[in-house]
Motif scaffolding. Structure first.
Motif, short mmCIF file in Angstrom:
data_model
loop_
_atom_site.label_atom_id
_atom_site.label_comp_id
_atom_site.label_asym_id
_atom_site.label_seq_id
_atom_site.Cartn_x
_atom_site.Cartn_y
_atom_site.Cartn_z
N ALA B 125 0.83 -1.22 0.00
CA ALA B 125 0.00 0.00 0.00
C ALA B 125 0.86 1.26 0.00
O ALA B 125 0.56 2.22 -0.71
N TRP B 126 1.92 1.26 0.79
CA TRP B 126 2.75 2.45 0.88
C TRP B 126 3.53 2.68 -0.40
O TRP B 126 3.69 3.81 -0.86
N GLN B 127 4.02 1.57 -0.99
CA GLN B 127 4.75 1.71 -2.26
C GLN B 127 3.81 2.22 -3.34
O GLN B 127 4.15 3.05 -4.17
N ARG B 128 2.58 1.70 -3.30
CA ARG B 128 1.58 2.10 -4.28
C ARG B 128 1.24 3.58 -4.12
O ARG B 128 1.16 4.34 -5.10
N ALA B 129 1.06 4.03 -2.86
CA ALA B 129 0.68 5.42 -2.61
C ALA B 129 1.75 6.38 -3.12
O ALA B 129 1.45 7.49 -3.55
N ALA B 130 3.03 5.96 -3.06
CA ALA B 130 4.12 6.84 -3.48
C ALA B 130 4.38 6.76 -4.97
O ALA B 130 5.03 7.64 -5.54
#
Lengths: 307, 544
Positions: B125-130
């Protein structure tokens, strides 16, 4: 007649193209953009977003790409504002709503408006005439943004008979207030046009002839007076119908119906370019289409018209 | 029995079996307080507009974040006072240098399809958000959290996999920061940091958030989503704490007009709605149990244009200070707004956590004293009846902003003889004019991103993208930079507020209050939570 229709449709295509290009230019000329906000985005974030939506390309290329994908795939692109939806989703969801309450408003406006107008004209200067004229003037001066809160106050808060808004798939309880609010001013105009048109027709020579040969009044009205009476009404109905089915933002704002009008106005405020374009094209197409329909009906009703 | 009613029957059976006493008539009691619960556990509330997105990676507005907090659960939640309580994470450890956070996740957290929630879901999720691929308007939040390589990933200079977040195993999440950030744990209550279900996102693309596709891990699941009309969520039987969840159904209705919303609230269709501007006194008298005003984490201010080429007269700090002094904040909050707002003499909201409002001299003066000082300062600067100051004031089109602007222009006129030209602009036009420096004095409103004074004061940094005044004071910059890593930054914040009062790049006018109507039988609303982060799982309705 067929060649007339084909000719009109052929003219419609460049008309739409000009509409698209003009809207595109006006939209881009307005200050701001779809991704401006109180907190300006960091440049690298803005660059990512513009690349995603193709806004980093030259202006002419954006128009060409847009027209190409609309014409070939009927794809109006993603909404810039509502990131979980495409413009096709927005129209697919909002247009049926507006079409439903617009259609019923049209039915109510025409049936009540024409009846009132005809009744007023036949019994000119009678109680019925004053009553009909009174109602139509009242409805005219009461705009729907005044009417809507009054309806809400009466039917929702005081009487508790009707839900105060929403759509719920178009159940009848949710339709009543939007239809009343949307149809009244149209109804008033239709009644006035019908009345004056009918009065004019009733004074015409061919009506006197019909009466002179002993036809009963009812038959004179239905057989002879109705058709010419309806002609000026018809030219009003074309644009009115498009206006109703493409939505009134007032109805969507006051009754939370989720129709296309609300999306249209919001898209302008949000600079949601793709939604602005999608709905502009939809409304433009419908306007052209219904003007054509009115012209065809005209020819059918009025034998004097030749194409 | 249809599948739907069977599910409902099952969940209510579970509810009754696990949430305290059951009366003969089927009424349950609250497991903690023992109050008798209403049989109808639905909560319906109004929002003014459709949210841009309810995808945790894309969510950007307050209303969307409210929905995301119900549908998804991040590492930590907030309690009624805004303190951190375990969410998917049970606890965390920080390395001695403050750069590595290791979160221990609970092993009983599940997705709504039964899959376990793992540390890998957070990493994804965090990689996707960035990632530039998602192009989230909130990707900067990852950078704001100071996660290692966050800025480079957003800029596309590094792959998302280089982001400083690793799943050590299914229940251990390691986060590496590029600089120590004492309030980092507070930041993981924001939707951008919530996990998403990788298989679902990859299978459906941007359609994964539609009710028929979505897989989520919060206390509620999405059951209906009609844009511009409504969004319905019902309890998630797979949620690890489902047995303590009481509300069955939560419905968000989009009602653009706040007066219409109030009518529908009074007709009993809504459990919560906003109080229209100016109506709080009447409503709180008529419905004292229902009209509520609580501090809201935003500050309302006017900014001066300090750019080169902006009007000469406003470059004199004494002129700006005189204009600030002449604004009678008490009249604005008590007579114009009348909704429990507080007069502001500091930019930082008075209720911000850990922030003590410093003693600003102006705050303790009476208005006649302020007016006298203002007249003196303006006369010193060379303006008076023979040489009146005239300024343009611009605000975005809105009834409340207009009322405030008219009141303030009258105060300036009466006290200082200043001629003010008011102009209102449509929102996008206004934003562009303001960021291009095309104004003398402009309205501003700023809301906290997190509950710490720097969320306000960072705007005064000369390099801040939000500093539309273009205030530039190297001392302020140094104080703010130092505050980032200080254990107790209050002294620095005091100094910055003193500089703001002295140099007057802005006129703080008032601190916001949220004014709402709440159904009388609705309990559990976190009035004390300054960020107004509410979780439907903590709400319930009592029997009346």
């Amino acid at each position: 007649m067929l060649s007339f229709i084909v000719r009109r449709l052929a003219v419609a295509i460049p008309t739409l193209l000009i509409l698209v290009i003009l809207s595109f230019i006006l939209m881009y000329a307005a200050p701001g953009g779809p991704f401006n906000s109180e907190r300006p985005l960091p440049p690298e974030v803005l660059a990512n977003i513009e690349a995603k939506y193709g806004l980093d390309q030259p202006f002419w290329k954006q128009i060409v790409n847009y027209v190409f994908s609309v014409v070939t795939q009927f794809d109006f692109g993603p909404s810039f504002q509502y990131k979980d939806r495409s413009v096709n989703d927005v129209i697919a969801q909002g247009f049926p709503v507006t079409l439903t309450y617009g259609f019923w408003s049209f039915v109510v406006a025409v049936s009540v408006g024409v009846s009132l107008g005809v009744a007023a004209a036949i019994k000119q200067n009678s109680f019925i005439d004053y009553f009909a004229v009174g109602i139509s003037i009242g409805a005219q001066v009461l705009p729907n943004f005044v009417m809507a809160p009054i309806l809400l106050l009466v039917f929702t808060l005081w009487l508790g008979w009707l839900p105060g808004g929403g759509w719920s798939g178009g159940q009848w309880q949710f339709l009543i207030m939007p239809v009343i609010a949307l149809s009244t001013s149209y109804m008033a105009s239709i009644a006035r046009i019908t009345r004056s048109s009918m009065l004019e027709v009733l004074n015409a020579n061919f009506i006197r002839t019909a009466q002179a040969k002993g036809l009963p009044m009812r038959r004179v009205i239905w057989r002879h007076a109705m058709k010419p009476t309806i002609l000026p009404v018809l030219s009003y109905l074309g644009p009115a119908f498009v206006g109703m089915i493409t939505g009134s933002v007032i109805i969507d704002v006051f009754f939370s119906t989720g129709g296309i009008g609300q999306f249209f106005v919001n898209s302008a405020f949000n600079r949601d370019y793709s939604v602005i374009m999608g709905i502009t094209i939809l409304v433009g197409t419908l306007t052209i289409l219904f003007n054509l329909v009115v012209d065809i009906l005209y020819a059918w009703i009025d034998p004097k018209i030749r194409y | 029995m249809t599948l739907r009613t069977r599910l409902l029957a099952t969940t209510s059976a579970i509810l009754i079996a696990t949430t305290g006493t059951v009366y003969a008539d089927g009424h349950a009691t609250h497991p903690v307080t023992g109050e008798t619960l209403a049989s109808d556990q639905t909560f319906t509330y109004r929002v003014g507009d459709e949210s841009p997105s309810i995808d945790p990676g894309l969510v950007e507005d307050v209303d969307g974040a409210d929905v995301v907090r119900d549908l998804f659960e991040g590492l930590y939640n907030q309690d009624a006072e805004g303190n951190l309580v375990p969410g998917v994470a049970l606890r965390h450890e920080v390395s001695d240098d403050g750069l590595v956070y290791t979160f221990t996740l609970r092993d009983n957290a599940k997705w709504s399809n039964g899959d376990p929630v793992t540390a890998g879901d957070f990493v994804y999720a965090w990689q996707r958000a960035a990632s530039p691929e998602l192009a989230s308007p909130y990707s900067w939040y990852i950078d704001l959290m100071s996660i290692e390589n966050g800025g480079d990933v957003i800029a596309g200079d590094m792959a998302p996999s280089d982001l400083g977040v690793t799943a050590i195993d299914d229940t251990t999440l390691e986060v590496r920061l590029s600089q120590p950030l004492p309030y980092f744990p507070q930041m993981v209550t924001h939707g951008t940091t919530f996990p998403v279900h990788q298989a679902t996102v990859e299978a459906y693309g941007s359609d994964w958030v539609l009710p028929e596709n979505i897989v989520s891990n919060g206390a509620y699941v999405l059951t209906e989503f009609v844009p511009q009309e409504k969004l319905v969520r019902t309890r998630n039987p797979m949620y690890w704490d489902n047995e303590n969840t009481i509300l069955e159904t939560v419905t968000k209705l989009v009602i653009t007009d706040e007066n219409v919303a109030l009518t529908r609230y009074l007709a009993g269709e809504l459990d919560r709605t906003d109080v229209p501007a100016g109506q709080f006194p009447r409503l709180s008298e008529q419905y004292p149990e229902q009209a509520v005003s609580v501090p809201q984490a935003c500050s309302y201010y006017y900014m001066f244009n300090l750019r080169d080429g902006a009007p000469e007269e406003l470059q004199d700090p004494n002129v700006r200070k005189a204009l600030s002094l002449a604004v009678d904040r008490d009249i604005i909050v008590e007579n114009v707004l009348a909704g429990g707002q507080k007069p502001a003499y500091t930019f930082t909201h008075w209720a911000t956590a850990g922030f003590e409002t410093p003693d600003i001299p102006m705050a303790t003066m009476t208005q006649p004293e302020r007016n006298a000082l203002a007249q003196e300062l303006l006369a010193e600067a060379g303006y008076g009846s023979d040489n009146p100051l005239s300024i343009d004031l611009v605000y975005n089109t809105n009834e409340a902003h207009k009322a405030v602007a008219i009141a303030i222009s009258q105060m300036w006129k009466q006290t200082l003889g200043v001629e003010t030209t008011l102009a209102n602009q449509e929102w996008q036009t206004f934003l562009e004019a303001r960021s291009n420096g095309d104004f003398d004095v402009a309205r501003g409103g700023w809301c906290a991103d997190y509950n710490e004074a720097s969320t306000f004061l960072d705007l005064m940094q000369s390099g801040s993208g939000y500093n539309d005044s273009k205030y530039n004071n190297p001392e302020v910059d140094a104080l703010l930079a130092e505050a980032k890593t200080a254990n107790n930054p209050q002294a620095n914040y005091d100094r910055v507020e003193e500089f703001i009062a002295r140099d007057t790049p802005i006129i703080p006018i008032y601190h916001y209050a949220a004014v709402d109507m709440f159904a009388e039988n609705l309990e559990g609303w976190p009035y004390e939570n300054f960020e107004q982060n509410w979780y439907s799982k903590d709400l319930y309705k009592i029997a009346q």
